[in-house]
Design a protein around this motif. Structure first.
Motif, PDB file in Angstrom:
ATOM      1  N   ASP A 186       0.419  -4.803  -3.741  1.00 33.19           N
ATOM      2  CA  ASP A 186      -0.535  -3.711  -3.900  1.00 33.19           C
ATOM      3  C   ASP A 186      -1.543  -3.681  -2.755  1.00 33.19           C
ATOM      4  OD1 ASP A 186       0.705  -2.984  -6.229  1.00 33.19           O
ATOM      5  OD2 ASP A 186      -0.763  -3.943  -7.559  1.00 33.19           O
ATOM      6  N   LYS A 187      -2.010  -4.846  -2.348  1.00 33.57           N
ATOM      7  CA  LYS A 187      -2.970  -4.910  -1.243  1.00 33.57           C
ATOM      8  C   LYS A 187      -2.355  -4.391   0.047  1.00 33.57           C
ATOM      9  CE  LYS A 187      -6.051  -8.105   1.190  1.00 33.57           C
ATOM     10  NZ  LYS A 187      -6.540  -9.502   1.299  1.00 33.57           N
ATOM     11  N   GLU A 188      -1.106  -4.805   0.308  1.00 32.53           N
ATOM     12  CA  GLU A 188      -0.430  -4.330   1.516  1.00 32.53           C
ATOM     13  C   GLU A 188      -0.174  -2.825   1.436  1.00 32.53           C
ATOM     14  OE1 GLU A 188       1.208  -4.670   5.338  1.00 32.53           O
ATOM     15  OE2 GLU A 188      -0.023  -6.056   4.136  1.00 32.53           O
ATOM     16  N   SER A 189       0.158  -2.340   0.262  1.00 31.34           N
ATOM     17  CA  SER A 189       0.382  -0.902   0.088  1.00 31.34           C
ATOM     18  C   SER A 189      -0.882  -0.112   0.418  1.00 31.34           C
ATOM     19  CB  SER A 189       0.818  -0.602  -1.353  1.00 31.34           C
ATOM     20  OG  SER A 189       2.064  -1.187  -1.640  1.00 31.34           O
ATOM     21  N   ASP A 190      -2.034  -0.630  -0.035  1.00 28.37           N
ATOM     22  CA  ASP A 190      -3.308   0.032   0.257  1.00 28.37           C
ATOM     23  C   ASP A 190      -3.575   0.062   1.754  1.00 28.37           C
ATOM     24  OD1 ASP A 190      -3.733   0.479  -2.423  1.00 28.37           O
ATOM     25  OD2 ASP A 190      -5.041  -1.269  -2.699  1.00 28.37           O
ATOM     26  N   ILE A 191      -3.256  -1.034   2.424  1.00 29.69           N
ATOM     27  CA  ILE A 191      -3.460  -1.106   3.875  1.00 29.69           C
ATOM     28  C   ILE A 191      -2.570  -0.089   4.593  1.00 29.69           C
ATOM     29  CG2 ILE A 191      -3.100  -2.562   5.920  1.00 29.69           C
ATOM     30  CD1 ILE A 191      -3.890  -4.963   4.124  1.00 29.69           C
ATOM     31  N   ILE A 192      -1.310  -0.028   4.177  1.00 26.52           N
ATOM     32  CA  ILE A 192      -0.371   0.911   4.792  1.00 26.52           C
ATOM     33  C   ILE A 192      -0.810   2.354   4.549  1.00 26.52           C
ATOM     34  CG2 ILE A 192       2.006   1.775   4.745  1.00 26.52           C
ATOM     35  CD1 ILE A 192       2.851  -1.108   3.955  1.00 26.52           C
ATOM     36  N   ASP A 212      -1.274   7.234  10.588  1.00 30.87           N
ATOM     37  CA  ASP A 212      -0.078   8.081  10.570  1.00 30.87           C
ATOM     38  C   ASP A 212       0.286   8.571   9.169  1.00 30.87           C
ATOM     39  OD1 ASP A 212       0.737   5.640   9.619  1.00 30.87           O
ATOM     40  OD2 ASP A 212       2.644   5.631  10.684  1.00 30.87           O
ATOM     41  N   MET A 213      -0.448   8.110   8.147  1.00 29.16           N
ATOM     42  CA  MET A 213      -0.210   8.583   6.788  1.00 29.16           C
ATOM     43  C   MET A 213      -1.038   9.838   6.464  1.00 29.16           C
ATOM     44  SD  MET A 213       2.019   6.656   5.311  1.00 29.16           S
ATOM     45  CE  MET A 213       2.809   5.059   5.505  1.00 29.16           C
ATOM     46  N   GLU A 214      -2.047  10.067   7.251  1.00 28.04           N
ATOM     47  CA  GLU A 214      -2.979  11.156   6.968  1.00 28.04           C
ATOM     48  C   GLU A 214      -2.302  12.528   7.045  1.00 28.04           C
ATOM     49  OE1 GLU A 214      -7.350  12.756   8.527  1.00 28.04           O
ATOM     50  OE2 GLU A 214      -6.473  10.916   9.351  1.00 28.04           O
ATOM     51  N   ILE A 223       5.745   4.124   2.610  1.00 32.14           N
ATOM     52  CA  ILE A 223       5.185   2.871   2.092  1.00 32.14           C
ATOM     53  C   ILE A 223       6.295   1.956   1.594  1.00 32.14           C
ATOM     54  CG2 ILE A 223       3.826   1.865   0.205  1.00 32.14           C
ATOM     55  CD1 ILE A 223       1.914   4.223   0.464  1.00 32.14           C
ATOM     56  N   GLY A 224       7.263   2.521   0.886  1.00 30.78           N
ATOM     57  CA  GLY A 224       8.377   1.732   0.377  1.00 30.78           C
ATOM     58  C   GLY A 224       9.143   1.031   1.488  1.00 30.78           C
ATOM     59  N   GLY A 225       9.388   1.757   2.577  1.00 28.15           N
ATOM     60  CA  GLY A 225      10.116   1.168   3.707  1.00 28.15           C
ATOM     61  C   GLY A 225       9.335   0.058   4.383  1.00 28.15           C
TER      62      GLY A 225
END
Length: 288
Positions: A196-202, A207-209, A220-222
């Motif tokens: 979950d922490k890594e997902s939040d960081i990603i 580039d997610m914006e 995020i899954g990849g």
């Protein structure tokens, strides 16, 4: 004469780093006057250890022991203040003595390992060498096959436990663990909190914006899959042959990795930055 309380002995031990009996004797001789006891200990050179006792022992070495039948192994860390002392023959002999006792007793509790003669030996070594020395931690592992590896600098060591396979395979994988420093055995061992922490960081990366939610989730899954592979031993490319993952290497030998332990000297210890010029000036002023 004032009664010598346990609290007084404790304070003197903490301030000097000396043994229980030495502190009790010094306090009895001074009628419980801690400052006078410290002065007397300084005169008898005991304060050589005391002046060093508060310093951070973040250098040192690691050592391993593995049973002849490879069913059990141990790794231990013994600290000194400097690398110079970590290469001293007397220090290394002490490390061997500690490692041998811990291994013989299958003991990983430091207090239990050091009980008795070993604590006295440590204190004597502190007096002789003039640096703070301490046994920091020990860990063990048991199973079908346990193999160990110590890096040539004696600063990093690893134990690997296999189901099936042989000692040489376990040693090879232990070398990989020492070099690559995986955090978990396999992706299944990674906690949801870490994911979950890594997902939040990603998700917060630039580039997610502005991307649609379904695209963001797919990305995020990849990246999580890649992240899990990077931190999991079984999914990492084997250092001696990157064409194989560690899991595949083990499987080819009919083995499975079930656990590992990795020690690196000083990891997690906060080292106080020392202004050596100021320290020398202070010592010169005190000597006048």
């Amino acid at each position: 004469m004032a009664a010598i309380s346990a609290a007084m002995v404790k304070e003197l031990r903490e301030r000097t780093g000396l043994g229980l009996l030495d502190c009790k004797k010094a306090l009895k001789e001074t009628g419980g006057d801690i400052e006078q006891a410290i002065e007397n200990l300084r005169k008898s050179s005991g304060m050589k250890a005391a002046k060093k006792a508060g310093r951070t022992a973040a250098d040192g070495v690691v050592a391993i022991r593995v049973a002849d039948d490879a069913s059990y192994g141990q790794v231990i860390e013994v600290n000194s203040e400097t690398d110079f002392v970590a290469r001293d023959d007397s220090f290394l002999a002490f490390v061997d003595t500690v490692a041998d006792k811990a291994f013989a007793e299958k003991q990983v509790d430091v207090a239990a390992i050091m009980a008795g003669d070993l604590e006295a030996a440590r204190e004597a070594l502190v007096q002789k060498i003039g640096e703070n020395i301490g046994v920091r931690r020990a860990a063990d592992s048991s199973g079908d096959v346990v193999g160990g590896y110590v890096h040539s600098t004696n600063k990093i060591a690893a134990l690997v436990t296999l189901k099936g396979g042989d000692v040489e395979l376990a040693k090879d994988i232990a070398m990989h663990v020492a070099a690559v420093n995986p955090q978990f055995v396999s992706p299944a061992d990674v906690s949801q909190d870490v994911i979950d922490k890594e997902s939040d960081i990603i998700k917060a990366q630039p580039d997610m914006e502005g991307k649609p939610e379904n695209i963001v989730e797919k990305m995020i899954g990849g990246r999580i899959k890649k992240f899990l592979a990077e931190i999991s031993l079984t999914e990492q490319a084997f250092v001696k042959n990157p064409e194989f993952t560690v899991a595949k290497l083990a499987a080819q030998a009919g083995a499975e990795v079930v656990g590992f332990v990795r020690f690196e000297v000083g990891e997690g210890i906060e080292v106080e930055e020392v202004d050596f010029a100021a320290e020398v000036a202070e010592q010169l002023a005190a000597s006048k």
